[in-house]
Design a protein around this motif. Structure first.
Motif, PDB file in Angstrom:
ATOM      1  N   ARG A 165       0.989  -1.135  -0.099  1.00 57.10           N
ATOM      2  CA  ARG A 165       0.032   0.137   0.073  1.00 57.10           C
ATOM      3  C   ARG A 165       0.926   1.407   0.190  1.00 57.10           C
ATOM      4  O   ARG A 165       0.739   2.143  -0.580  1.00 57.10           O
ATOM      5  N   GLN A 166       2.076   1.376   0.919  1.00 53.18           N
ATOM      6  CA  GLN A 166       2.737   2.635   1.001  1.00 53.18           C
ATOM      7  C   GLN A 166       3.441   2.676  -0.602  1.00 53.18           C
ATOM      8  O   GLN A 166       3.367   3.977  -0.877  1.00 53.18           O
ATOM      9  N   ARG A 167       3.562   1.898  -1.349  1.00 52.46           N
ATOM     10  CA  ARG A 167       4.608   2.140  -2.317  1.00 52.46           C
ATOM     11  C   ARG A 167       3.441   2.793  -3.505  1.00 52.46           C
ATOM     12  O   ARG A 167       3.767   3.521  -4.416  1.00 52.46           O
ATOM     13  N   VAL A 168       2.028   2.415  -3.434  1.00 49.80           N
ATOM     14  CA  VAL A 168       1.356   3.163  -4.330  1.00 49.80           C
ATOM     15  C   VAL A 168       1.178   4.532  -3.836  1.00 49.80           C
ATOM     16  O   VAL A 168       1.112   5.381  -4.887  1.00 49.80           O
ATOM     17  N   PHE A 169       1.174   4.973  -2.762  1.00 52.31           N
ATOM     18  CA  PHE A 169       1.132   6.280  -2.365  1.00 52.31           C
ATOM     19  C   PHE A 169       2.569   7.002  -2.386  1.00 52.31           C
ATOM     20  O   PHE A 169       2.348   8.325  -2.634  1.00 52.31           O
ATOM     21  N   GLU A 170       3.554   6.330  -2.502  1.00 52.07           N
ATOM     22  CA  GLU A 170       4.820   6.898  -2.900  1.00 52.07           C
ATOM     23  C   GLU A 170       4.823   7.172  -4.371  1.00 52.07           C
ATOM     24  O   GLU A 170       5.419   8.240  -4.568  1.00 52.07           O
ATOM     25  N   LEU A 171       4.263   6.453  -5.054  1.00 55.70           N
ATOM     26  CA  LEU A 171       3.880   6.614  -6.656  1.00 55.70           C
ATOM     27  C   LEU A 171       3.189   7.831  -6.760  1.00 55.70           C
ATOM     28  O   LEU A 171       3.471   8.676  -7.684  1.00 55.70           O
ATOM     29  N   SER A 172       2.132   8.010  -6.054  1.00 58.87           N
ATOM     30  CA  SER A 172       1.247   9.389  -6.050  1.00 58.87           C
ATOM     31  C   SER A 172       2.054  10.508  -5.807  1.00 58.87           C
ATOM     32  O   SER A 172       1.996  11.557  -6.568  1.00 58.87           O
ATOM     33  N   ALA A 173       2.869  10.489  -4.960  1.00 60.94           N
ATOM     34  CA  ALA A 173       3.675  11.618  -4.473  1.00 60.94           C
ATOM     35  C   ALA A 173       4.741  11.895  -5.517  1.00 60.94           C
ATOM     36  O   ALA A 173       4.979  13.100  -5.745  1.00 60.94           O
ATOM     37  N   ALA A 174       5.278  10.824  -6.103  1.00 63.26           N
ATOM     38  CA  ALA A 174       6.295  10.911  -6.983  1.00 63.26           C
ATOM     39  C   ALA A 174       5.547  11.473  -8.487  1.00 63.26           C
ATOM     40  O   ALA A 174       6.156  12.326  -8.994  1.00 63.26           O
ATOM     41  N   ALA A 175       4.493  11.285  -8.558  1.00 62.55           N
ATOM     42  CA  ALA A 175       3.772  11.700  -9.918  1.00 62.55           C
ATOM     43  C   ALA A 175       3.564  13.181  -9.670  1.00 62.55           C
ATOM     44  O   ALA A 175       3.782  13.921 -10.514  1.00 62.55           O
ATOM     45  N   ILE A 176       3.110  13.573  -8.443  1.00 64.94           N
ATOM     46  CA  ILE A 176       2.889  15.037  -8.161  1.00 64.94           C
ATOM     47  C   ILE A 176       4.329  15.705  -8.230  1.00 64.94           C
ATOM     48  O   ILE A 176       4.460  16.874  -8.949  1.00 64.94           O
ATOM     49  N   ARG A 177       5.374  15.276  -7.886  1.00 64.66           N
ATOM     50  CA  ARG A 177       6.565  15.738  -8.030  1.00 64.66           C
ATOM     51  C   ARG A 177       7.183  15.933  -9.388  1.00 64.66           C
ATOM     52  O   ARG A 177       7.694  16.959  -9.636  1.00 64.66           O
ATOM     53  N   GLY A 178       6.918  14.869 -10.122  1.00 66.19           N
ATOM     54  CA  GLY A 178       7.175  15.078 -11.542  1.00 66.19           C
ATOM     55  C   GLY A 178       6.361  16.000 -12.341  1.00 66.19           C
ATOM     56  O   GLY A 178       7.070  16.848 -13.048  1.00 66.19           O
ATOM     57  N   PHE A 179       5.169  16.086 -11.960  1.00 64.99           N
ATOM     58  CA  PHE A 179       4.308  17.178 -12.591  1.00 64.99           C
ATOM     59  C   PHE A 179       4.794  18.789 -12.378  1.00 64.99           C
ATOM     60  O   PHE A 179       5.124  19.205 -13.177  1.00 64.99           O
ATOM     61  N   ARG A 180       5.266  18.841 -11.135  1.00 61.36           N
ATOM     62  CA  ARG A 180       5.701  20.074 -10.709  1.00 61.36           C
ATOM     63  C   ARG A 180       7.104  20.476 -11.311  1.00 61.36           C
ATOM     64  O   ARG A 180       7.588  21.523 -11.804  1.00 61.36           O
ATOM     65  N   ARG A 181       7.997  19.557 -11.482  1.00 59.70           N
ATOM     66  CA  ARG A 181       9.264  19.449 -11.800  1.00 59.70           C
ATOM     67  C   ARG A 181       9.281  20.072 -13.080  1.00 59.70           C
ATOM     68  O   ARG A 181       9.844  21.230 -13.467  1.00 59.70           O
ATOM     69  N   VAL A 182       8.586  19.480 -13.847  1.00 57.82           N
ATOM     70  CA  VAL A 182       8.468  19.976 -15.297  1.00 57.82           C
ATOM     71  C   VAL A 182       8.022  21.109 -15.692  1.00 57.82           C
ATOM     72  O   VAL A 182       8.520  22.020 -16.306  1.00 57.82           O
ATOM     73  N   LEU A 183       6.892  21.334 -14.933  1.00 58.78           N
ATOM     74  CA  LEU A 183       6.218  22.587 -15.364  1.00 58.78           C
ATOM     75  C   LEU A 183       7.110  23.914 -14.608  1.00 58.78           C
ATOM     76  O   LEU A 183       6.983  24.878 -15.046  1.00 58.78           O
ATOM     77  N   ASP A 184       7.691  23.654 -13.357  1.00 54.55           N
ATOM     78  CA  ASP A 184       8.539  24.488 -12.880  1.00 54.55           C
ATOM     79  C   ASP A 184       9.678  25.135 -13.943  1.00 54.55           C
ATOM     80  O   ASP A 184      10.141  26.267 -14.008  1.00 54.55           O
ATOM     81  N   ALA A 185      10.276  24.048 -14.324  1.00 53.12           N
ATOM     82  CA  ALA A 185      11.172  24.327 -15.308  1.00 53.12           C
ATOM     83  C   ALA A 185      10.976  25.103 -16.669  1.00 53.12           C
ATOM     84  O   ALA A 185      11.755  25.575 -17.283  1.00 53.12           O
ATOM     85  N   GLN A 186       9.619  24.949 -17.079  1.00 60.17           N
ATOM     86  CA  GLN A 186       8.912  25.685 -18.021  1.00 60.17           C
ATOM     87  C   GLN A 186       8.530  26.948 -17.820  1.00 60.17           C
ATOM     88  O   GLN A 186       7.887  27.537 -18.458  1.00 60.17           O
TER      89      GLN A 186
END
Lengths: 417, 417
Positions: free
Chosen positions: B125-146
């Protein structure tokens, strides 16, 4: 032709380029006119020789301009566009509720908020919300680097857990639910999963306060961490988080405070003494907080002061008492220039302690049962804090009303735009 | 003594250290017992020689253990703790609704959700929500850079703008307000301020769907950008965002898809042909989407396919039509393995177009007036998309029910825990 930002024009002297943005200002002179175009990077000046070329549209009309870049030390950025071909990208704007080209907006708060869609475009407004975005970015950066996991917990909740009077009711498929006043129990629960968590999200307060510091909806930056010795570890995290939030906001043109590596800490009892308050007081009045702010500056050259050990009875019921030191708790406030900026605490982590505390306070356990289950299932000592984003920004830049630092504020009287 | 994480033990062979975490498993043998401690970094084995030392507490009790680290290739991480001194940090846990030490939780969905506070601790279960957190992190990283700016827009709104039937009503200081179904108009408005914006926040849908794909509250990752030529620029941003979200999730043990540099694009009319559908269809049925998914894999080796040009009438009223190509619009979907993953579009940006479109659809302009003001005040061509976080994670890992990838789901029947 690929669009070039106003800030990139200097690298294109002698070339034909295309810019695009809002008509920030038209200045029509006898022999020549100037069109100032605003884009997300700043302003660009366009020299218009064709008479009447700027007559068909007003300020804020969106335009694309193809022109030749020439150097002109008198123009913004040292360059301007000549021989322009102007294309309207929006409908021509005829009437505006405010004049955005003036250095100061100079409008009343109701006008500012009623016409947020356009007043937010003013550079003085933009940078406030760039500061908000930077603060959020700094918050995350610090916590991500320390192994925290971001969580998203529900905003619709089944029971009103923190005083029923101040909670919004939702018609939930024919039943009643509530809007979460904080993610308090969820973030505590998630300490049981990830040890260290944070959440950035809206919280809702139905308190009918009509003040310059209250909103019915605001953004809460929540942190919770497990396996702590006491609240001092929470304070250390908060210090790093606030420093990161402020660091990230550098370069936006605000005069920002310095966060000392060690923020001075006062025990509540000592704080009362310094403020010259009655030693029997159970809380700090605004005048006391101001006196402590002055003390911090005078004695430590610090805009920030921690006060720890607030009397347990004056804090939320989940606050951990200081063992053997009744009436004091492990709750703390971070004061900034004599105003409370952030509250935090070590929390209770044993089910029996929750039950006993609720009983002492004459509160019924039943509405909390679903949240308290986790404390029967193994919870480590933990603590955390919550930063109200708008209040943080308000204090940082010395705004007089929290609505000035909220994109679309919600209060007793306002639910639009 | 400073706490050491389970993952750091190998660096401390021969030393006395302190670990802390949850009692993941006790294994009591004749001459020796093992205590497996789980912390946020993994598992650690403690060798217990004192008979009865593990009798007083059950699994999930939080413990601190001081012990000597010795190498043992058979232990998790190649090390174990001997000569332990065990301290209980929580109340002893006696009864658990589930057994967390088993490789698979093996419980029904209601049990999983009713006892989320403890089932979320299971590594699966933990890793599912680690995946959610990672997805949000990736979303921001790409947009912040642009050059995007993060915004926080209100969730309580004054009018129900997207079909009144599916909106939650809030008792707002004695009046009626609503929970926002999306930040659609706010993010468009903010394009007028920052050109490029994103928001991460909850959205609320009162649709009484009782399916494996619907939630009453979910996390929406919203993007909007101005000064676009057409929707293709929006699709390019979406491609980068999805790639960033997936990249960030690497290393969590999920088999993740590869996002091609160029995701194949089909026009809606072409998509109908490939799916063998009636050319008069106005939307894609699930079977059509599956056929298109197969086409993408077969013809381009891609798990992702863009379909653009959906008929305007089947899209939200703010969707920009494809000029001169009625009935097609500049709306698109990103399909992943034959299922819609994300929807987006170029939007209308002229007030007159909004009024005309609402009239064509027989909708009244009045409830939208407050939102539409901005389109009279100079808005550039713009577009965007919204990613439903839970649905994204669900499809990425092939979960069968969206509730499995939501920390505390809200639906027709569930508003707790």
């Amino acid at each position: 032709m690929q669009r070039v930002l106003s800030s990139q024009l200097a690298a294109h002297v002698g070339q034909r380029v295309r810019i695009a943005g809002w008509t920030h200002r038209r200045r029509v002179l006898k022999s020549v006119s100037f069109l100032i175009v605003r884009d997300r990077a700043g302003l660009a000046q366009v020299v218009v020789s064709t008479p009447g070329a700027l007559d068909g549209f007003g300020e804020e009309t969106v335009v694309g301009v193809v022109g030749t870049v020439i150097a002109n030390p008198a123009a913004p950025g040292g360059v301007e566009l000549t021989e322009p071909v102007i294309e309207l990208l929006s409908e021509p704007v005829r009437e505006l509720p405010v004049e955005l080209f003036r250095p100061e907006l100079g409008v009343t708060l109701p006008t500012l908020l009623d016409h947020a869609a356009v007043t937010l475009r003013h550079p003085s407004r933009q940078r406030v919300f760039e500061l908000s975005a930077a603060a959020i970015r700094g918050f995350r950066r610090v916590l991500d680097a320390q192994g925290y996991t971001e969580v998203c917990t529900p905003k619709i909740v089944g029971s009103a857990t923190e005083s029923g009077a101040s909670v919004f009711k939702v018609d939930y498929f024919g039943g009643t639910a509530y809007l979460a006043q904080s993610p308090q129990f969820y973030k505590q629960t998630m300490v049981g999963v990830f040890e260290r968590v944070y959440e950035i999200g809206p919280v809702f307060r139905a308190e009918p306060h009509d003040t310059s510091r209250h909103l019915a909806e605001y953004v809460s930056l929540d942190v919770e961490l497990g396996f702590i010795q006491d609240h001092r570890e929470v304070m250390a995290v908060l210090r790093d988080v606030v420093a990161g939030m402020i660091e990230e906001a550098a370069g936006l043109g605000f005069e920002l405070p310095v966060v000392p590596v060690e923020i001075p800490v006062l025990h509540f009892a000592e704080a009362l003494k310094i403020a010259g308050a009655d030693p029997g007081e159970l809380d700090l009045a605004p005048a006391h907080e101001r006196a402590i702010g002055e003390w911090g500056l005078r004695e430590h050259g610090s805009d920030f002061v921690f006060v720890e050990g607030y009397p347990t009875l004056k804090r939320a019921f989940y606050t951990h008492p200081e063992p053997g030191q009744a009436p004091y708790s492990r709750g703390f406030d971070l004061l900034f220039r004599g105003l409370e900026l952030v509250s935090g605490a070590q929390r209770l982590h044993k089910y029996a302690d929750y039950v006993a505390t609720l009983a002492e306070r004459g509160e019924d356990v039943a509405p909390y049962e679903s949240y308290l289950e986790v404390f029967r299932l193994g919870m480590p000592p933990h603590g955390g804090f919550a930063i109200g984003l708008e209040r943080f920004v308000m204090q940082l830049i010395g705004a007089t009303n929290i609505r000035e630092v909220t994109l679309f504020p919600r209060d007793l009287h306002r639910v639009t735009p």
